[in-house]
Design a protein around this motif. Structure first.
Motif, mmCIF file in Angstrom:
data_model
loop_
_atom_site.group_PDB
_atom_site.id
_atom_site.type_symbol
_atom_site.label_atom_id
_atom_site.label_comp_id
_atom_site.label_asym_id
_atom_site.label_seq_id
_atom_site.Cartn_x
_atom_site.Cartn_y
_atom_site.Cartn_z
ATOM 1 N N TYR A 152 13.179 -6.459 29.906
ATOM 2 C CA TYR A 152 13.864 -5.868 28.766
ATOM 3 C C TYR A 152 12.856 -5.564 27.661
ATOM 4 O O TYR A 152 11.929 -6.335 27.437
ATOM 5 N N ILE A 194 7.037 3.811 27.023
ATOM 6 C CA ILE A 194 7.510 2.431 26.857
ATOM 7 C C ILE A 194 7.932 1.862 28.214
ATOM 8 O O ILE A 194 7.597 0.729 28.555
ATOM 9 N N THR A 195 8.640 2.666 28.985
ATOM 10 C CA THR A 195 9.096 2.235 30.307
ATOM 11 C C THR A 195 7.915 1.941 31.228
ATOM 12 O O THR A 195 7.911 0.932 31.936
ATOM 13 N N ASP A 228 14.077 -2.561 20.688
ATOM 14 C CA ASP A 228 13.510 -1.802 19.567
ATOM 15 C C ASP A 228 13.650 -2.649 18.309
ATOM 16 O O ASP A 228 14.740 -2.824 17.776
ATOM 17 N N LEU A 285 11.076 11.932 21.817
ATOM 18 C CA LEU A 285 11.706 10.640 22.097
ATOM 19 C C LEU A 285 11.671 10.326 23.591
ATOM 20 O O LEU A 285 11.452 9.175 23.982
ATOM 21 N N ASP A 286 11.873 11.362 24.416
ATOM 22 C CA ASP A 286 11.809 11.161 25.864
ATOM 23 C C ASP A 286 10.405 10.736 26.296
ATOM 24 O O ASP A 286 10.240 9.863 27.147
ATOM 25 N N LYS A 287 9.383 11.352 25.699
ATOM 26 C CA LYS A 287 7.997 11.003 26.010
ATOM 27 C C LYS A 287 7.713 9.558 25.596
ATOM 28 O O LYS A 287 7.082 8.796 26.348
ATOM 29 N N ALA A 288 8.177 9.167 24.418
ATOM 30 C CA ALA A 288 7.980 7.793 23.941
ATOM 31 C C ALA A 288 8.688 6.806 24.865
ATOM 32 O O ALA A 288 8.120 5.773 25.243
ATOM 33 N N LYS A 289 9.918 7.136 25.240
ATOM 34 C CA LYS A 289 10.687 6.243 26.109
ATOM 35 C C LYS A 289 9.999 6.102 27.466
ATOM 36 O O LYS A 289 9.925 5.006 28.017
ATOM 37 N N ALA A 290 9.466 7.212 27.995
ATOM 38 C CA ALA A 290 8.768 7.158 29.281
ATOM 39 C C ALA A 290 7.534 6.265 29.185
ATOM 40 O O ALA A 290 7.271 5.460 30.090
ATOM 41 N N LYS A 336 14.085 15.472 20.723
ATOM 42 C CA LYS A 336 14.431 14.942 22.048
ATOM 43 C C LYS A 336 13.223 14.845 22.982
ATOM 44 O O LYS A 336 13.003 13.784 23.579
ATOM 45 N N THR A 394 9.840 1.393 17.234
ATOM 46 C CA THR A 394 9.695 2.838 17.447
ATOM 47 C C THR A 394 9.460 3.581 16.136
ATOM 48 O O THR A 394 8.900 4.677 16.148
#
Length: 177
Positions: A140, A129-130, A143, A122-127, A119, A31
């Motif tokens: 799984y 990645i998901t 990072d 990071l939420d956009k990146a996590k979405a 935030k 990340t």
């Protein structure tokens, strides 16, 4: 009959182990290589820097005042009475304490503001990645910026796919590198 049951049991074990191994697909992403390349990152860091500057300006004024009053005290202490010296020292100590407290408070507020502004990024990146993990069948995703890998096959690195999902050019490098 016993042989048939044993063979069936072995087959069931092999099938379940095979499906377990296939179901546990693990990928990784750094990340620290992703976040600085997101278009919003520059805006967030600019906003945090501007917010920090408001505190830096006040701290600079406090520092200048402390230096001026300290120099004045050094220059005039020989002609001051003990009461004047005590009052001036107390004033300098109070100003120093205020400056230190202000600096600590400012650091906390800047960190808080940075977290608040980061935030959504990071939420956009996590979405993303998901989504990529789901599309590619990963159970799984680790990072790799916070974990050291001894062995990690490049085929399982999700960074290129996540960058593509976010519309980041594959050749982009982190800001400041």
């Amino acid at each position: 009959m016993k042989k048939l049951i044993k063979v069936a049991l072995v087959v069931v074990c092999m099938v379940s182990m095979s499906s377990f191994a296939n179901a546990q697909k693990i990928g990784y992403i750094n990340t620290n290589d992703l976040i600085p390349n997101m278009p919003e990152y520059k805006t967030v860091t600019t906003q945090v820097d501007a917010y920090k500057k408001t505190f830096v300006d006040v701290l600079q004024n406090l520092s200048n005042e402390l230096q001026t009053k300290g120099a004045d005290y050094q220059k005039n202490q020989a002609t001051m009475t003990d009461a004047q010296k005590t009052a001036k020292q107390a004033e300098l100590n109070d100003l120093n304490t205020r400056a230190n407290n202000y600096q600590n408070d400012a650091q906390q507020k800047v960190a808080q503001k940075g977290e608040e502004l980061m935030k959504p990024l990071l939420d956009k990146a996590k979405a993303a990645i998901t989504e990529v993990a789901k599309e590619k069948g990963y159970t799984y995703v680790v990072d790799s910026s916070t974990t050291t890998f001894i062995v990690a096959p490049p085929a399982d690195d999700l960074l290129p796919a996540v960058k593509a999902k976010l519309g980041i050019a594959a050749t982009s490098t982190a800001v400041g590198k």
